[in-house]
Design a protein around this motif. Structure first.
Motif, PDB file in Angstrom:
ATOM      1  N   TYR A 251       0.835  -1.203   0.000  1.00 13.27           N
ATOM      2  CA  TYR A 251       0.000   0.000   0.000  1.00 13.27           C
ATOM      3  C   TYR A 251       0.876   1.262   0.000  1.00 13.27           C
ATOM      4  CZ  TYR A 251      -3.202   3.585   1.537  1.00 13.27           C
ATOM      5  OH  TYR A 251      -3.915   4.741   1.628  1.00 13.27           O
ATOM      6  N   LEU A 252       1.872   1.303   0.874  1.00 12.62           N
ATOM      7  CA  LEU A 252       2.763   2.465   0.923  1.00 12.62           C
ATOM      8  C   LEU A 252       3.528   2.630  -0.380  1.00 12.62           C
ATOM      9  CD1 LEU A 252       4.307   2.537   4.501  1.00 12.62           C
ATOM     10  CD2 LEU A 252       2.957   4.314   3.384  1.00 12.62           C
ATOM     11  N   ARG A 253       3.995   1.534  -0.938  1.00 15.16           N
ATOM     12  CA  ARG A 253       4.729   1.619  -2.210  1.00 15.16           C
ATOM     13  C   ARG A 253       3.830   2.176  -3.315  1.00 15.16           C
ATOM     14  NH1 ARG A 253       9.876  -0.473  -4.776  1.00 15.16           N
ATOM     15  NH2 ARG A 253       9.326  -0.166  -6.936  1.00 15.16           N
ATOM     16  N   CYS A 254       2.576   1.743  -3.354  1.00 19.67           N
ATOM     17  CA  CYS A 254       1.633   2.271  -4.358  1.00 19.67           C
ATOM     18  C   CYS A 254       1.314   3.736  -4.088  1.00 19.67           C
ATOM     19  CB  CYS A 254       0.345   1.458  -4.350  1.00 19.67           C
ATOM     20  SG  CYS A 254       0.524  -0.205  -4.996  1.00 19.67           S
ATOM     21  N   HIS A 255       1.155   4.073  -2.826  1.00 19.12           N
ATOM     22  CA  HIS A 255       0.777   5.434  -2.435  1.00 19.12           C
ATOM     23  C   HIS A 255       1.914   6.431  -2.655  1.00 19.12           C
ATOM     24  CE1 HIS A 255      -1.485   8.465  -0.284  1.00 19.12           C
ATOM     25  NE2 HIS A 255      -0.552   8.587   0.635  1.00 19.12           N
ATOM     26  N   LEU A 256       3.161   5.992  -2.447  1.00 23.81           N
ATOM     27  CA  LEU A 256       4.302   6.905  -2.500  1.00 23.81           C
ATOM     28  C   LEU A 256       5.254   6.650  -3.666  1.00 23.81           C
ATOM     29  CD1 LEU A 256       5.212   6.824   1.303  1.00 23.81           C
ATOM     30  CD2 LEU A 256       3.787   8.496   0.112  1.00 23.81           C
ATOM     31  N   GLY A 257       5.056   5.563  -4.388  1.00 22.59           N
ATOM     32  CA  GLY A 257       5.989   5.171  -5.442  1.00 22.59           C
ATOM     33  C   GLY A 257       6.276   6.244  -6.469  1.00 22.59           C
ATOM     34  N   SER A 258       5.244   6.873  -6.982  1.00 24.35           N
ATOM     35  CA  SER A 258       5.478   7.889  -8.015  1.00 24.35           C
ATOM     36  C   SER A 258       6.240   9.083  -7.447  1.00 24.35           C
ATOM     37  CB  SER A 258       4.164   8.344  -8.645  1.00 24.35           C
ATOM     38  OG  SER A 258       3.360   9.003  -7.697  1.00 24.35           O
ATOM     39  N   ASP A 259       6.066   9.367  -6.169  1.00 25.28           N
ATOM     40  CA  ASP A 259       6.811  10.461  -5.537  1.00 25.28           C
ATOM     41  C   ASP A 259       8.298  10.154  -5.512  1.00 25.28           C
ATOM     42  OD1 ASP A 259       4.401  11.889  -4.961  1.00 25.28           O
ATOM     43  OD2 ASP A 259       4.089  10.551  -3.268  1.00 25.28           O
ATOM     44  N   PHE A 260       8.651   8.938  -5.128  1.00 25.11           N
ATOM     45  CA  PHE A 260      10.056   8.533  -5.106  1.00 25.11           C
ATOM     46  C   PHE A 260      10.623   8.469  -6.526  1.00 25.11           C
ATOM     47  CE2 PHE A 260       9.167   7.065  -0.801  1.00 25.11           C
ATOM     48  CZ  PHE A 260      10.372   7.284  -0.149  1.00 25.11           C
ATOM     49  N   GLU A 261       9.850   7.944  -7.453  1.00 24.18           N
ATOM     50  CA  GLU A 261      10.358   7.697  -8.800  1.00 24.18           C
ATOM     51  C   GLU A 261      10.490   8.950  -9.653  1.00 24.18           C
ATOM     52  OE1 GLU A 261       7.807   4.619 -10.291  1.00 24.18           O
ATOM     53  OE2 GLU A 261       8.386   3.282  -8.654  1.00 24.18           O
ATOM     54  N   THR A 262       9.649   9.943  -9.437  1.00 21.33           N
ATOM     55  CA  THR A 262       9.680  11.125 -10.313  1.00 21.33           C
ATOM     56  C   THR A 262      10.337  12.345  -9.681  1.00 21.33           C
ATOM     57  OG1 THR A 262       7.469  11.829  -9.624  1.00 21.33           O
ATOM     58  CG2 THR A 262       7.610  10.369 -11.547  1.00 21.33           C
ATOM     59  N   ALA A 263      10.687  12.281  -8.413  1.00 23.70           N
ATOM     60  CA  ALA A 263      11.337  13.429  -7.765  1.00 23.70           C
ATOM     61  C   ALA A 263      12.674  13.710  -8.443  1.00 23.70           C
ATOM     62  CB  ALA A 263      11.543  13.164  -6.276  1.00 23.70           C
TER      63      ALA A 263
END
Length: 120
Positions: free
Chosen positions: A40-52
């Motif tokens: 759930y956390l990976r789905c919720h925050l993944g794009s934040d980590f990947e596109t920063a």
């Protein structure tokens, strides 16, 4: 073939409260997270980590969702901003420090708190 579909919460909504988010004593298991919560956390925050594109941008995105990054016991940890509880390491979510440094550069860290701070 059966597929799994993760549903992320509404934009800007924090994850639902539960034992992992609380400051209740969990007998030293605060970084032990069940696999469903980790996904759930990976789905919720993944794009934040990947596109920063910078540590500052990542920090702002995480803060908007109620989280922050801190070094605890020499490991980069995801911390729930309201309770101050370290939920897990970034490596546990699939975002290791070495890979993040290669992409974002060295983070600036406040020596007293261990928090990632905006670059100077």
């Amino acid at each position: 073939m059966m597929g799994i579909r993760a549903i992320s919460p509404a934009r800007g909504q924090m994850p639902p409260p539960g034992p992992i988010w609380s400051d209740a004593d969990r007998a030293g298991t605060e970084s032990r997270m069940d696999c469903e919560t980790a996904v759930y956390l990976r789905c919720h925050l993944g794009s934040d980590f990947e596109t920063a594109t910078s540590w500052e941008a990542l920090g702002e995105r995480l803060a908007a969702k109620g989280f922050r990054l801190e070094f605890r016991d020499d490991r980069l940890s995801l911390v729930h901003a309201v309770t101050g509880v370290a939920l897990c390491t970034c490596r546990f979510l699939g975002y290791g420090l070495a890979e993040m440094v290669a992409r974002l550069g060295k983070p600036h860290v406040d020596a007293a708190s261990g928090r990632i701070i905006a670059g100077r």
